[in-house]
Design an enzyme around this catalytic site. Structure first.
Site, PDB file in Angstrom:
ATOM      1  N   HIS A   1     -34.189   8.371  36.983  1.00  0.00           N
ATOM      2  CA  HIS A   1     -33.015   7.413  37.049  1.00  0.00           C
ATOM      3  C   HIS A   1     -33.275   6.318  36.036  1.00  0.00           C
ATOM      4  O   HIS A   1     -34.304   6.312  35.102  1.00  0.00           O
ATOM      5  CB  HIS A   1     -33.000   6.608  38.310  1.00  0.00           C
TER       6      HIS A   1
ATOM      7  N   HIS B   1     -26.217   2.087  42.735  1.00  0.00           N
ATOM      8  CA  HIS B   1     -27.282   2.651  41.640  1.00  0.00           C
ATOM      9  C   HIS B   1     -27.378   4.309  42.292  1.00  0.00           C
ATOM     10  O   HIS B   1     -27.243   4.649  43.380  1.00  0.00           O
ATOM     11  CB  HIS B   1     -28.802   2.405  42.242  1.00  0.00           C
TER      12      HIS B   1
ATOM     13  N   CYS C   1     -27.399   3.815  34.812  1.00  0.00           N
ATOM     14  CA  CYS C   1     -27.801   4.695  35.919  1.00  0.00           C
ATOM     15  C   CYS C   1     -26.872   5.764  35.938  1.00  0.00           C
ATOM     16  O   CYS C   1     -26.990   7.092  35.934  1.00  0.00           O
ATOM     17  CB  CYS C   1     -27.996   4.052  37.251  1.00  0.00           C
TER      18      CYS C   1
END
Length: 368
Positions: free
Chosen positions: A343, A331, A283
């Site tokens: 993402h 994240h 990520c």
């Protein structure tokens, strides 16, 4: 009489049961055995029921999340290990240069000492007495005095080089210890990631094919759908938690536009922990690579990227902003407008477009 005493102490022989007595004894023995077996079984713990498919899915989700937390720690440790390696290499180069200068100074000192020995073996008064040209001798004496001063300077230089070299080697030893600690940390986080992912795979293997397919569908719903959902016009979001008004897309050619363009080009590429492209991403690796394509250098991890720009509220989000999730800032995605982001979700889920309201929102940062 002795025989009588001997027979008096002899135990009477046990005679086996026969007839009804034998049947009664056998019945009692069987009943006792049954009672013992029952008592033993009563103490054994009952076997735990196998987890349901829903429980397996919940645990796999937790393992994936834990693996992502460990991945960001791994990324940070890797960055620190790289810095420590660079420091050790730089100190090794400096030590080599100082050693070379020290050897040069020692050679010059040795040459000067040899010349002095050759010209100064006799007592100066004797040399003057034997000299046929006193003026030449006096000039040579002055030269020797200057050489002595030079020798003293060379000695001082050698001492400085030795002291400096010792300091560099001490610093190199300390940095080497730091590097060893960073590498051990890196190994711990790598092991944590691999263990959690292996546990997730084992749990998924306990599901039937239909249950695994249902898990993937539910994971896609939580993380924004698969490649088939890459077109943001087909994505569905909750209007209750998205910004009140969709911001205008960034002007063509701006850094935000270039970062978003890069992220769009990465859609469909696999998630691989620790990867920063060009063929796979995690990520924070994706957001770092996207902004690098726009000419902006971001730090490597989620918990450092959140401090890489100006914090903005959820209602102020604009395309190009970094959006972060979970309380541990584990994240990150790249906001593209209309409540959507690009993402890299998790292992097995490629880079994709997803609604930002599918995970616990933790904050946002405007890079440029």
């Amino acid at each position: 009489m002795a025989a009588h005493r001997k027979s008096a102490h002899r135990k009477p022989k046990q005679r086996p049961f026969s007839g009804p007595a034998a049947r009664t004894a056998a019945t009692l023995a069987l009943a006792g055995a049954a009672t013992a077996t029952s008592a033993t079984g009563a103490g054994a713990a009952p076997a735990e029921p196998a987890p349901t498919a829903a429980q397996v899915r919940a645990k796999v989700d937790r393992l994936y999340h834990d693996a992502e937390v460990a991945t960001e720690k791994y990324n940070g440790a890797k960055e620190k290990a790289a810095a420590a390696t660079k420091a050790v290499d730089a100190l090794a180069d400096e030590a080599a240069r100082r050693t070379e200068r020290l050897n040069t100074a020692r050679h010059a000192l040795g040459s000067l000492a040899t010349a002095q020995y050759r010209t100064g073996a006799l007592d100066p008064a004797v040399q003057l007495a034997l000299s046929s040209d006193p003026d030449t001798y006096l000039e040579r004496s002055a030269y020797l005095d200057r050489a002595g001063d030079r020798q003293a300077g060379l000695l001082s230089g050698v001492r400085r080089q030795l002291s400096g070299l010792a300091r560099v080697k001490a610093r190199a030893d300390r940095e080497t210890e730091v590097l060893a600690a960073r590498r051990a940390e890196l190994h711990r986080h790598r092991t944590a990631i691999q263990t959690r992912l292996a546990d997730a795979r084992r749990l998924l293997a306990t599901l039937t094919a239909e249950e695994r397919a249902a898990f993937e569908r539910s994971a896609d719903a939580r993380h924004g759908g698969g490649p088939a959902h890459a077109d943001r016009s087909t994505a569905r979001t909750s209007t209750a938690r998205t910004p009140a008004a969709a911001p205008a897309p960034p002007a063509s050619g701006t850094r935000a536009a270039r970062a978003i363009s890069f992220a769009h080009g990465a859609i469909g590429k696999p998630y691989v922990w620790g990867a920063t492209g060009p063929n796979a991403f995690d990520c924070s690796g994706l957001t770092q690579a996207a902004w690098r394509a726009a000419g902006v250098s971001l730090p490597r991890t989620t918990y450092t990227q959140i401090n890489a720009g100006q914090r903005v509220s959820r209602s102020q989000l604009a395309p190009g902003d970094l959006v972060f999730f979970y309380s541990g800032i584990s994240h990150v995605g790249l906001y593209i407008g209309n409540g959507q982001m690009i993402h890299a979700p998790r292992p097995g889920a490629p880079v994709r477009i997803a609604p930002i309201d599918q995970m616990p929102f933790a904050g946002a940062t405007r890079v440029a």
